[in-house]
Motif scaffolding. Structure first.
Motif, PDB file in Angstrom:
ATOM      1  N   ARG A 253     -45.569 -25.210  -2.849  1.00  0.00           N
ATOM      2  CA  ARG A 253     -44.165 -25.398  -3.625  1.00  0.00           C
ATOM      3  C   ARG A 253     -43.292 -26.320  -2.694  1.00  0.00           C
ATOM      4  O   ARG A 253     -43.638 -26.416  -1.356  1.00  0.00           O
ATOM      5  N   GLU A 254     -42.433 -26.788  -3.276  1.00  0.00           N
ATOM      6  CA  GLU A 254     -41.523 -27.772  -2.540  1.00  0.00           C
ATOM      7  C   GLU A 254     -40.548 -26.572  -1.788  1.00  0.00           C
ATOM      8  O   GLU A 254     -40.341 -25.516  -1.866  1.00  0.00           O
ATOM      9  N   ILE A 255     -39.574 -27.375  -0.721  1.00  0.00           N
ATOM     10  CA  ILE A 255     -38.927 -26.542   0.225  1.00  0.00           C
ATOM     11  C   ILE A 255     -37.908 -25.931  -0.802  1.00  0.00           C
ATOM     12  O   ILE A 255     -37.283 -26.884  -1.590  1.00  0.00           O
ATOM     13  N   GLU A 256     -37.493 -24.646  -0.616  1.00  0.00           N
ATOM     14  CA  GLU A 256     -36.394 -23.993  -1.130  1.00  0.00           C
ATOM     15  C   GLU A 256     -35.354 -23.745  -0.390  1.00  0.00           C
ATOM     16  O   GLU A 256     -35.507 -23.863   0.856  1.00  0.00           O
ATOM     17  N   ILE A 257     -33.880 -23.772  -0.769  1.00  0.00           N
ATOM     18  CA  ILE A 257     -32.907 -23.619   0.205  1.00  0.00           C
ATOM     19  C   ILE A 257     -33.075 -22.294   0.880  1.00  0.00           C
ATOM     20  O   ILE A 257     -32.555 -22.189   2.267  1.00  0.00           O
ATOM     21  N   GLU A 258     -33.455 -21.264   0.267  1.00  0.00           N
ATOM     22  CA  GLU A 258     -33.834 -20.139   1.165  1.00  0.00           C
ATOM     23  C   GLU A 258     -34.710 -20.166   2.422  1.00  0.00           C
ATOM     24  O   GLU A 258     -34.577 -19.720   3.256  1.00  0.00           O
ATOM     25  N   ASP A 259     -35.444 -21.216   2.185  1.00  0.00           N
ATOM     26  CA  ASP A 259     -36.379 -21.504   3.544  1.00  0.00           C
ATOM     27  C   ASP A 259     -35.504 -22.111   4.467  1.00  0.00           C
ATOM     28  O   ASP A 259     -35.713 -22.039   5.668  1.00  0.00           O
ATOM     29  N   LEU A 260     -34.800 -23.103   3.923  1.00  0.00           N
ATOM     30  CA  LEU A 260     -33.489 -23.722   4.924  1.00  0.00           C
ATOM     31  C   LEU A 260     -32.355 -22.740   5.549  1.00  0.00           C
ATOM     32  O   LEU A 260     -32.142 -23.172   6.731  1.00  0.00           O
ATOM     33  N   LEU A 261     -32.225 -21.820   4.803  1.00  0.00           N
ATOM     34  CA  LEU A 261     -31.303 -20.834   5.518  1.00  0.00           C
ATOM     35  C   LEU A 261     -31.772 -20.020   6.424  1.00  0.00           C
ATOM     36  O   LEU A 261     -30.831 -19.401   7.320  1.00  0.00           O
ATOM     37  N   GLY A 262     -33.198 -19.835   6.402  1.00  0.00           N
ATOM     38  CA  GLY A 262     -33.838 -18.859   7.544  1.00  0.00           C
ATOM     39  C   GLY A 262     -33.299 -17.389   7.462  1.00  0.00           C
ATOM     40  O   GLY A 262     -33.072 -16.802   8.551  1.00  0.00           O
ATOM     41  N   LEU A 464     -29.410 -29.404  -8.421  1.00  0.00           N
ATOM     42  CA  LEU A 464     -28.727 -30.637  -8.702  1.00  0.00           C
ATOM     43  C   LEU A 464     -29.423 -31.516  -7.769  1.00  0.00           C
ATOM     44  O   LEU A 464     -29.512 -32.781  -7.911  1.00  0.00           O
ATOM     45  N   PHE A 465     -29.023 -31.327  -6.390  1.00  0.00           N
ATOM     46  CA  PHE A 465     -29.457 -32.174  -5.106  1.00  0.00           C
ATOM     47  C   PHE A 465     -30.880 -32.558  -5.376  1.00  0.00           C
ATOM     48  O   PHE A 465     -31.055 -33.877  -5.206  1.00  0.00           O
ATOM     49  N   ARG A 466     -31.751 -31.673  -5.658  1.00  0.00           N
ATOM     50  CA  ARG A 466     -33.287 -32.173  -5.780  1.00  0.00           C
ATOM     51  C   ARG A 466     -33.192 -33.056  -6.908  1.00  0.00           C
ATOM     52  O   ARG A 466     -34.125 -33.988  -6.789  1.00  0.00           O
ATOM     53  N   LYS A 467     -32.530 -32.796  -8.066  1.00  0.00           N
ATOM     54  CA  LYS A 467     -33.008 -33.738  -9.054  1.00  0.00           C
ATOM     55  C   LYS A 467     -32.384 -35.150  -8.688  1.00  0.00           C
ATOM     56  O   LYS A 467     -32.939 -36.217  -8.949  1.00  0.00           O
ATOM     57  N   GLN A 468     -31.286 -35.181  -8.029  1.00  0.00           N
ATOM     58  CA  GLN A 468     -30.596 -36.459  -7.429  1.00  0.00           C
ATOM     59  C   GLN A 468     -31.491 -37.194  -6.527  1.00  0.00           C
ATOM     60  O   GLN A 468     -31.493 -38.244  -6.463  1.00  0.00           O
ATOM     61  N   ILE A 469     -32.203 -36.473  -5.563  1.00  0.00           N
ATOM     62  CA  ILE A 469     -32.974 -36.834  -4.699  1.00  0.00           C
ATOM     63  C   ILE A 469     -34.110 -37.723  -5.342  1.00  0.00           C
ATOM     64  O   ILE A 469     -35.021 -38.628  -4.852  1.00  0.00           O
ATOM     65  N   MET A 470     -34.913 -36.917  -6.302  1.00  0.00           N
ATOM     66  CA  MET A 470     -35.950 -37.359  -7.084  1.00  0.00           C
ATOM     67  C   MET A 470     -35.643 -38.689  -7.734  1.00  0.00           C
ATOM     68  O   MET A 470     -36.740 -39.582  -8.072  1.00  0.00           O
ATOM     69  N   GLY A 472     -34.034 -40.767  -6.608  1.00  0.00           N
ATOM     70  CA  GLY A 472     -33.362 -42.089  -5.901  1.00  0.00           C
ATOM     71  C   GLY A 472     -32.016 -41.959  -5.277  1.00  0.00           C
ATOM     72  O   GLY A 472     -31.515 -43.007  -4.851  1.00  0.00           O
ATOM     73  N   GLY A 473     -31.290 -40.746  -5.514  1.00  0.00           N
ATOM     74  CA  GLY A 473     -29.816 -40.812  -5.384  1.00  0.00           C
ATOM     75  C   GLY A 473     -28.875 -41.347  -6.100  1.00  0.00           C
ATOM     76  O   GLY A 473     -29.307 -42.067  -7.347  1.00  0.00           O
ATOM     77  N   PRO A 474     -27.666 -41.487  -6.039  1.00  0.00           N
ATOM     78  CA  PRO A 474     -26.896 -40.863  -4.822  1.00  0.00           C
ATOM     79  C   PRO A 474     -26.720 -39.596  -5.085  1.00  0.00           C
ATOM     80  O   PRO A 474     -26.746 -38.920  -6.271  1.00  0.00           O
ATOM     81  N   ILE A 475     -26.671 -38.553  -4.113  1.00  0.00           N
ATOM     82  CA  ILE A 475     -26.189 -37.135  -3.961  1.00  0.00           C
ATOM     83  C   ILE A 475     -24.755 -37.256  -4.049  1.00  0.00           C
ATOM     84  O   ILE A 475     -23.937 -37.926  -3.299  1.00  0.00           O
ATOM     85  N   THR A 476     -24.226 -36.531  -5.126  1.00  0.00           N
ATOM     86  CA  THR A 476     -22.531 -36.434  -5.284  1.00  0.00           C
ATOM     87  C   THR A 476     -22.180 -35.117  -4.402  1.00  0.00           C
ATOM     88  O   THR A 476     -22.679 -34.021  -4.850  1.00  0.00           O
ATOM     89  N   LEU A 522     -26.662 -29.411   4.268  1.00  0.00           N
ATOM     90  CA  LEU A 522     -27.859 -28.945   3.383  1.00  0.00           C
ATOM     91  C   LEU A 522     -28.545 -30.026   2.802  1.00  0.00           C
ATOM     92  O   LEU A 522     -29.615 -30.277   2.581  1.00  0.00           O
ATOM     93  N   ALA A 523     -27.561 -31.124   2.062  1.00  0.00           N
ATOM     94  CA  ALA A 523     -28.015 -32.148   1.230  1.00  0.00           C
ATOM     95  C   ALA A 523     -28.859 -33.024   2.415  1.00  0.00           C
ATOM     96  O   ALA A 523     -29.860 -33.511   1.833  1.00  0.00           O
ATOM     97  N   LYS A 524     -28.352 -33.379   3.512  1.00  0.00           N
ATOM     98  CA  LYS A 524     -29.058 -34.151   4.448  1.00  0.00           C
ATOM     99  C   LYS A 524     -30.514 -33.794   5.000  1.00  0.00           C
ATOM    100  O   LYS A 524     -31.555 -34.304   4.731  1.00  0.00           O
TER     101      LYS A 524
END
Length: 639
Positions: A253-262, A464-470, A472-476, A522-524
């Motif tokens: 699966r894709e990276i989720e935010i819970e993976d990033l939060l540790g 929302l961020f994931r949708k915007q990245i897919m 091609g941006g921009p992230i708002t 988080l967005a970066k």
């Protein structure tokens, strides 16, 4: 070369049979040659029957054992057992045939040599074909990936990937020093210090984390190490999720935010989580919402006698009722599910529901929570969040409900928006009712649970961020300095159920949300772990731009969980009890009566003034933002 992949499976099976038909007799001839140090016409004549019979005996046995049914690209070491069994049976049959057809007898060494040679030929031919087909499939569009973790999960994942045309594993990465430079399943293992070199050398496009037993903190450390490499990262599920013991391509699966939060979830206390639910009649308001629906799922697992669902949205109520019915069936439990369409503002209806079904515990999750929408529609926000809570609390006391738990928010702390102030006012109402009842044995025990943002809830920033990245941006992003607390919905719901069991009356419980997260960071990270780069002055070659659009009406830069410093621990490590300023019911009742009149008459200035009086910490971040009021003001200025 891709033509080989497009040949039908039946034709591939025919090719395998044809090759065996040719090479099995040749293998028998080689066995004769090795036994007699040469091959002549006499020996060929003597063994003709067995040479000719070899494929006619072996191939039907191989067919029976399923050797030709195996898809070459999917085979693994298990096929060796089939080969050994098939060749052994064919040699025994050939030996029996030789006994009946040759009076002088055959050399037993020929059969022994043929047995070994045939096993080597059949097994080696399959693995050589597999290697060739994997090479061809890898050259025709498969994504070259590195697998982080060369243990059991990693090797399972490599086998699963080889069986697909989507990925081709080319390198292992593992932290264990003893595995470095080793070769597992034909793939070389590198250490974490060699990641950058291995990715460049093998032209790796994605890294798959196959370390399901790692804690979230350990996984975050690995992600920190991989982030600068700008390759796409995907992960496998936790080890407890792999019930069947086999890792599949679908599990990636894709990276989720819970993976990033540790953040590792603390195990629930069974006694606390069951105290207000097991064998009781329970009611959940806002049952179709993100928090309410998760509360319902966890409540069903605790086996109450009855679960009452109250929801304004017809579709939301239908969806959660259907889901809970399926969950109930899968768990094999008998729970009465009763769905009610309605609002928490219907005092008489809620009272009748609670009395009729002897409700003992209420979890009040119904609320308008979207900050800008409530800011633009303050009257409705107050009606639902304040007077809805007031109505439901009165109904609970009238019906003799034992426990009432309000789902609150960190935005109730020093609120800068209408939504936060309404939730703080709802807290004050329940605290006042708790003091008003005193220590009566028939009192309703009110408590509030306050927490921050939950991941995956409606309006969450991560999807929302994931949708915007897919795209091609921009992230708002509203502001470069904005920070938030995050928690998963299941963890938040679990802690709510436990906190409800600890309340003595009028308690404000605060969940430990961990460290606040800077949203721009988080967005970066999401961009980097998607294999892309943020467009900035420092990285002009980046592809994803981050646009700052400004804070929305009522939005805070930093969220807090406590109004003051007066907080104490509880028996649960992630739940704290806050002691905060209260307003006596006598004073609060008068403020609420005036607020009700002001809402009825749409007196926006009076509504704002009364909110400021009731919630002393309320500091509006903007002026009145109600759409009607703003339009009237604009028309008045134009006139």
């Amino acid at each position: 070369m891709s033509l080989f992949l497009n040949i039908s499976r039946f034709n591939k099976q025919l090719i395998a049979v044809a090759l065996d038909f040719v090479f099995l007799p040749l293998t028998f001839c080689m066995a004769i040659w090795l036994r007699y140090d040469g091959l002549n016409n006499f020996l060929l004549h003597q063994y003709t029957i067995l040479i000719v019979a070899a494929p006619f005996i072996s191939i039907p046995l191989f067919i029976r054992l399923g050797l030709y049914r195996a898809v070459i690209r999917f085979i693994d070491h298990k096929i060796v057992y089939v080969v050994v069994l098939g060749v052994t049976l064919s040699v025994v049959t050939l030996g029996a045939l030789g006994t009946f057809t040759q009076t002088n007898g055959y050399s037993r060494a020929v059969f022994g040599i043929y047995w070994v040679s045939a096993i080597l030929y059949v097994a080696a031919s399959r693995f050589i074909a597999r290697g060739f087909l994997l090479h061809v499939s890898g050259a025709t569009g498969s994504v070259r990936v590195a697998i982080y973790g060369a243990g059991q999960a990693g090797s399972q994942l490599a086998s699963a990937l080889r069986a697909s045309q989507e990925y081709i594993p080319v390198v292992f990465i593992d932290d264990k020093a003893e595995l470095r430079r080793a070769t597992i399943a034909g793939i070389k293992v590198y250490g974490p210090d060699d990641i950058a070199m291995a990715i460049a050398r093998y032209d790796v496009k994605e890294v798959l984390l196959a370390m399901p037993s790692q804690t979230k903190a350990q996984q975050r450390h690995i992600l920190d190490r991989l982030e600068p490499l700008k390759v796409k990262i995907k992960v496998t599920p936790p080890i407890k999720s792999l019930i069947n013991g086999e890792l599949r391509v679908q599990d990636i699966r894709e990276i989720e935010i819970e993976d990033l939060l540790g953040r590792d979830q603390v195990d629930a206390d069974p006694k606390l989580i069951a105290a207000c639910i097991v064998n009781k009649s329970v009611m959940v308001t806002g049952a179709g919402g993100s928090i309410g629906s998760e509360l319902c799922r966890q409540i069903v697992r605790q086996r109450p006698n009855r679960l009452i669902l109250l929801e304004m949205s017809e579709f939301g109520l239908y969806a959660i009722e259907q889901e809970l019915a399926e969950l109930k069936q899968s768990l094999g439990v008998k729970i009465e599910l009763i769905p009610f369409l309605g609002s928490v503002g219907q005092t008489e209806k809620c009272t009748r529901i609670m009395r009729t079904y002897s409700v003992e515990t209420v979890y009040h999750a119904a609320a308008y929570k979207h900050v800008p929408l409530v800011e633009h529609n303050p009257i409705e926000g107050i009606r639902n969040n304040v007077f809805g809570t007031l109505s439901l609390a009165k109904a609970a006391m009238a019906a003799g409900v034992k426990t009432f738990v309000l789902i609150s928010t960190d935005k109730a702390v020093r609120p800068t928006n209408v939504m936060g102030s309404t939730k703080r006012l709802a807290e004050l109402i329940l605290q006042a009712f708790s003091r008003l009842q005193g220590k009566s044995s028939t009192r309703t025990r009110f408590c509030m649970v306050r927490f921050g943002n939950v991941l995956g809830s409606s309006g969450s920033v991560v999807p929302l961020f994931r949708k915007q990245i897919m795209a091609g941006g921009p992230i708002t992003l509203t502001h470069p300095e904005i920070t938030r607390y995050f928690m998963t919905i299941p963890e938040a719901a679990q802690l709510v159920l436990q906190a409800g069991a600890m309340g003595e009356g009028g308690d404000v419980f605060v969940l430990d949300m961990g460290d606040p997260v800077k949203i721009v960071d988080l967005a970066k990270r999401m961009v980097h772990l998607s294999g892309l780069e943020v467009l900035s002055d420092a990285t002009p070659d980046g592809t994803i731009e981050i646009n700052h659009v400004g804070l929305r009406p009522g939005e805070k830069l930093y969220e807090e969980l406590l109004i003051g410093e007066n907080v104490e621990g509880t028996e649960h490590p992630l739940i704290m009890r806050a002691q905060e300023v209260e307003i006596p019911w006598v004073v609060l009742q008068d403020l609420l009566a005036k607020l009700d009149v002001a809402c009825e008459q749409f007196e926006y200035e009076e509504v704002r003034a009364l909110l400021l009086r009731a919630v002393a910490e309320y500091e509006p971040q903007c002026g009145i933002a109600d759409f009607i009021w703003c339009e009237d003001e604009k028309n008045d200025r134009a006139a």
